[in-house]
Scaffold this active site. Sequence first.
Site, PDB file in Angstrom:
ATOM      1  N   ALA A  78       0.820  -1.231   0.000  1.00 32.23           N
ATOM      2  CA  ALA A  78       0.000   0.000   0.000  1.00 32.23           C
ATOM      3  C   ALA A  78       0.843   1.266   0.000  1.00 32.23           C
ATOM      4  O   ALA A  78       0.378   2.318  -0.433  1.00 32.23           O
ATOM      5  CB  ALA A  78      -0.933  -0.021   1.214  1.00 32.23           C
ATOM      6  N   TYR A 108      14.027  -8.028 -13.816  1.00 30.83           N
ATOM      7  CA  TYR A 108      12.720  -7.555 -13.312  1.00 30.83           C
ATOM      8  C   TYR A 108      11.600  -8.253 -14.093  1.00 30.83           C
ATOM      9  O   TYR A 108      10.640  -8.767 -13.505  1.00 30.83           O
ATOM     10  CB  TYR A 108      12.599  -6.029 -13.429  1.00 30.83           C
ATOM     11  CG  TYR A 108      11.172  -5.560 -13.240  1.00 30.83           C
ATOM     12  CD1 TYR A 108      10.567  -5.586 -11.983  1.00 30.83           C
ATOM     13  CD2 TYR A 108      10.406  -5.120 -14.332  1.00 30.83           C
ATOM     14  CE1 TYR A 108       9.238  -5.192 -11.817  1.00 30.83           C
ATOM     15  CE2 TYR A 108       9.090  -4.728 -14.170  1.00 30.83           C
ATOM     16  CZ  TYR A 108       8.508  -4.765 -12.919  1.00 30.83           C
ATOM     17  OH  TYR A 108       7.194  -4.383 -12.757  1.00 30.83           O
ATOM     18  N   LYS A 159       8.631 -10.879 -12.679  1.00 34.43           N
ATOM     19  CA  LYS A 159       7.183 -10.745 -12.854  1.00 34.43           C
ATOM     20  C   LYS A 159       6.608 -11.980 -13.549  1.00 34.43           C
ATOM     21  O   LYS A 159       5.502 -12.417 -13.247  1.00 34.43           O
ATOM     22  CB  LYS A 159       6.850  -9.483 -13.659  1.00 34.43           C
ATOM     23  CG  LYS A 159       7.234  -8.185 -12.986  1.00 34.43           C
ATOM     24  CD  LYS A 159       6.618  -8.016 -11.603  1.00 34.43           C
ATOM     25  CE  LYS A 159       5.139  -7.727 -11.620  1.00 34.43           C
ATOM     26  NZ  LYS A 159       4.606  -7.541 -10.236  1.00 34.43           N
ATOM     27  N   GLY A 215       3.240   1.860  -1.894  1.00 34.02           N
ATOM     28  CA  GLY A 215       3.819   2.059  -3.224  1.00 34.02           C
ATOM     29  C   GLY A 215       3.017   3.017  -4.094  1.00 34.02           C
ATOM     30  O   GLY A 215       1.920   3.473  -3.743  1.00 34.02           O
ATOM     31  N   TYR A 216       3.599   3.288  -5.248  1.00 32.65           N
ATOM     32  CA  TYR A 216       3.039   4.245  -6.228  1.00 32.65           C
ATOM     33  C   TYR A 216       1.689   3.756  -6.777  1.00 32.65           C
ATOM     34  O   TYR A 216       0.670   4.450  -6.688  1.00 32.65           O
ATOM     35  CB  TYR A 216       4.081   4.403  -7.331  1.00 32.65           C
ATOM     36  CG  TYR A 216       3.665   5.115  -8.581  1.00 32.65           C
ATOM     37  CD1 TYR A 216       3.041   6.362  -8.546  1.00 32.65           C
ATOM     38  CD2 TYR A 216       3.935   4.549  -9.839  1.00 32.65           C
ATOM     39  CE1 TYR A 216       2.697   7.023  -9.724  1.00 32.65           C
ATOM     40  CE2 TYR A 216       3.606   5.204 -11.011  1.00 32.65           C
ATOM     41  CZ  TYR A 216       2.979   6.431 -10.952  1.00 32.65           C
ATOM     42  OH  TYR A 216       2.643   7.071 -12.110  1.00 32.65           O
ATOM     43  N   PRO A 242      -0.243  -4.393 -16.443  1.00 29.63           N
ATOM     44  CA  PRO A 242      -0.061  -3.022 -16.951  1.00 29.63           C
ATOM     45  C   PRO A 242       1.228  -2.881 -17.754  1.00 29.63           C
ATOM     46  O   PRO A 242       2.211  -3.579 -17.499  1.00 29.63           O
ATOM     47  CB  PRO A 242       0.059  -2.178 -15.663  1.00 29.63           C
ATOM     48  CG  PRO A 242      -0.053  -3.128 -14.506  1.00 29.63           C
ATOM     49  CD  PRO A 242       0.093  -4.513 -15.019  1.00 29.63           C
TER      50      PRO A 242
HETATM   51  P1  NAP Z   1       6.759   0.824  -5.814  1.00 30.50           P
HETATM   52  O1  NAP Z   1       6.226   2.194  -5.649  1.00 30.50           O
HETATM   53  O2  NAP Z   1       8.219   0.612  -5.640  1.00 30.50           O
HETATM   54  O3  NAP Z   1       5.942  -0.155  -4.863  1.00 30.50           O
HETATM   55  C1  NAP Z   1       6.413  -1.425  -4.501  1.00 30.50           C
HETATM   56  C2  NAP Z   1       5.726  -1.839  -3.210  1.00 30.50           C
HETATM   57  O4  NAP Z   1       6.161  -3.166  -2.875  1.00 30.50           O
HETATM   58  C3  NAP Z   1       6.067  -0.927  -2.031  1.00 30.50           C
HETATM   59  O5  NAP Z   1       4.899  -0.729  -1.267  1.00 30.50           O
HETATM   60  C4  NAP Z   1       7.084  -1.745  -1.256  1.00 30.50           C
HETATM   61  O6  NAP Z   1       7.083  -1.490   0.136  1.00 30.50           O
HETATM   62  C5  NAP Z   1       6.540  -3.149  -1.503  1.00 30.50           C
HETATM   63  N1  NAP Z   1       7.562  -4.136  -1.214  1.00 30.50           N
HETATM   64  C6  NAP Z   1       8.742  -4.335  -1.842  1.00 30.50           C
HETATM   65  N2  NAP Z   1       9.424  -5.320  -1.232  1.00 30.50           N
HETATM   66  C7  NAP Z   1       8.665  -5.741  -0.186  1.00 30.50           C
HETATM   67  C8  NAP Z   1       8.828  -6.726   0.833  1.00 30.50           C
HETATM   68  N3  NAP Z   1       9.922  -7.496   0.900  1.00 30.50           N
HETATM   69  N4  NAP Z   1       7.820  -6.900   1.725  1.00 30.50           N
HETATM   70  C9  NAP Z   1       6.703  -6.123   1.674  1.00 30.50           C
HETATM   71  N5  NAP Z   1       6.494  -5.172   0.737  1.00 30.50           N
HETATM   72  C10 NAP Z   1       7.473  -4.994  -0.173  1.00 30.50           C
HETATM   73  O7  NAP Z   1       6.442   0.273  -7.281  1.00 30.50           O
HETATM   74  P2  NAP Z   1       5.120   0.372  -8.170  1.00 30.50           P
HETATM   75  O8  NAP Z   1       5.519   0.967  -9.457  1.00 30.50           O
HETATM   76  O9  NAP Z   1       4.016   0.969  -7.399  1.00 30.50           O
HETATM   77  O10 NAP Z   1       4.820  -1.172  -8.429  1.00 30.50           O
HETATM   78  C11 NAP Z   1       3.748  -1.840  -7.797  1.00 30.50           C
HETATM   79  C12 NAP Z   1       3.399  -3.074  -8.581  1.00 30.50           C
HETATM   80  O11 NAP Z   1       3.025  -2.715  -9.911  1.00 30.50           O
HETATM   81  C13 NAP Z   1       4.559  -4.068  -8.718  1.00 30.50           C
HETATM   82  O12 NAP Z   1       4.029  -5.368  -8.638  1.00 30.50           O
HETATM   83  C14 NAP Z   1       5.079  -3.800 -10.130  1.00 30.50           C
HETATM   84  O13 NAP Z   1       5.745  -4.911 -10.668  1.00 30.50           O
HETATM   85  C15 NAP Z   1       3.769  -3.511 -10.834  1.00 30.50           C
HETATM   86  N6  NAP Z   1       3.927  -2.760 -12.089  1.00 30.50           N
HETATM   87  C16 NAP Z   1       4.433  -1.496 -12.068  1.00 30.50           C
HETATM   88  C17 NAP Z   1       4.582  -0.815 -13.259  1.00 30.50           C
HETATM   89  C18 NAP Z   1       5.118   0.598 -13.311  1.00 30.50           C
HETATM   90  O14 NAP Z   1       5.399   1.099 -14.414  1.00 30.50           O
HETATM   91  N7  NAP Z   1       5.265   1.292 -12.165  1.00 30.50           N
HETATM   92  C19 NAP Z   1       4.233  -1.431 -14.471  1.00 30.50           C
HETATM   93  C20 NAP Z   1       3.704  -2.723 -14.459  1.00 30.50           C
HETATM   94  C21 NAP Z   1       3.558  -3.379 -13.253  1.00 30.50           C
HETATM   95  P3  NAP Z   1       8.027  -0.366   0.793  1.00 30.50           P
HETATM   96  O15 NAP Z   1       7.272   0.941   0.650  1.00 30.50           O
HETATM   97  O16 NAP Z   1       8.181  -0.793   2.206  1.00 30.50           O
HETATM   98  O17 NAP Z   1       9.316  -0.367   0.024  1.00 30.50           O
END
Ligand code: NAP
Length: 352
Positions: free
Chosen positions: A15, A166, A170, A17-18, A194
């Site tokens: 939660a 990465y 996924k 995260g972005y 996405p």
């Molecule tokens: P983000 O802001 O870095 O968010 C990642 C989240 O995962 C953060 O809340 C982080 O917690 C949590 N996390 C990482 N390691 C963890 C651990 N060991 N235990 C518990 N929580 C952990 O990245 P995002 O862009 O929002 O990505 C969120 C999801 O969307 C991911 O699954 C990513 O693969 C997917 N996605 C993203 C994109 C994109 O362009 N951004 C595109 C396609 C898919 P902390 O805050 O504690 O670090």
Amino acid sequence: MLDIDRSAPVMVTGATGYVAGWIVKALLDAGLTVHAPVRDPAKTEKTAHLTALAEDAPGEIHFFKADLLDPGSYGEAMQGCSVVFHTASPFTINVKDAQRDLIDPAVKGTRNVLEEANRTDTVRRVVLTSSCAAIYTDAIDCAKAPGGVLTEELWNDTASLEYQPYSYSKTLAEREAWNIAADQDRWDLVVINPSLVLGPAVNDLPTSESFRIIKMLGDGSMKPGAPKLGLGVVDVRDLAEAHLAAAFTPEAEGRHIVSAHATNTFEIAKALQDRFGGSYPIPKRPLPKWLFWLVAPTAGVERVFVARNVNIPWRADNSKGLRALGLSYRPLKETVEDMFGQMADRGIFTKS
Ligand code: NAP
């Protein structure tokens, strides 16, 4: 209008995260109770924005302590939940140890969360945030796809621990989720795939890789030109709506490519020119492929990545998401202007 059962809480991993920030906002605005397991609930600087969102919304948020790598740690947060949104997974490109920093949290974390769903009687649906990265690695993979277009039928078979780990993380995590879902029949799995997510953040200190890409377009590092790196883009706010539709549309099933625009990095820079080109060193021309290929190693980019992505169109069929989840997408210009404007207000760039 989605028919949402507001009586049971829902759980959102990652939660802080972005991407999840906007999902949590949409759930709170819809009046739901959100259970948010985070690594350290005592670190209020990571959760304060979510608490503030809940104060202005009809829904409620409760924080719990959990870690993807700590088996059983999601049990308390999942108690009584009808839907689990599993978004947590590291999204970062430059890692020291891909197995430790990407694959383990993605795969073991997915196993941890979904096995908890198996133990929690109230769970009926799991919505997994996978990625188009579980479908392809490089834009050139589009050319190899039937009809030159990526679809939900395809799986990434080109990423590895050594190349684009990465994307590999996924792919392995989504496969693991489908395997666990197939072994039971109480809850169903709906997957969101996405493309690159852009748009403003609800969190103050976003670490998502999405911000590094936009930062490079505004901080002068691409002033000589932006490569035409083929990719898809979706707005983070539209992506949140996709997650809610995946959770609360009873007949939703399978994978969904959620991507609004088939574009490239130079087109993103062009979309920023009108509003920000006068004040910031946004690239005005495309960087020739041969030149990027030459300088790539000094920029930490593998030449093989340049060869397989620059000047290569990205194409994906997003029709299932539009049809089955009733999605609509905002224009690219609005997405990138809102994101860049927020980053500029936060002092990320220096004016030219
Ligand atoms: P983000 O802001 O870095 O968010 C990642 C989240 O995962 C953060 O809340 C982080 O917690 C949590 N996390 C990482 N390691 C963890 C651990 N060991 N235990 C518990 N929580 C952990 O990245 P995002 O862009 O929002 O990505 C969120 C999801 O969307 C991911 O699954 C990513 O693969 C997917 N996605 C993203 C994109 C994109 O362009 N951004 C595109 C396609 C898919 P902390 O805050 O504690 O670090």
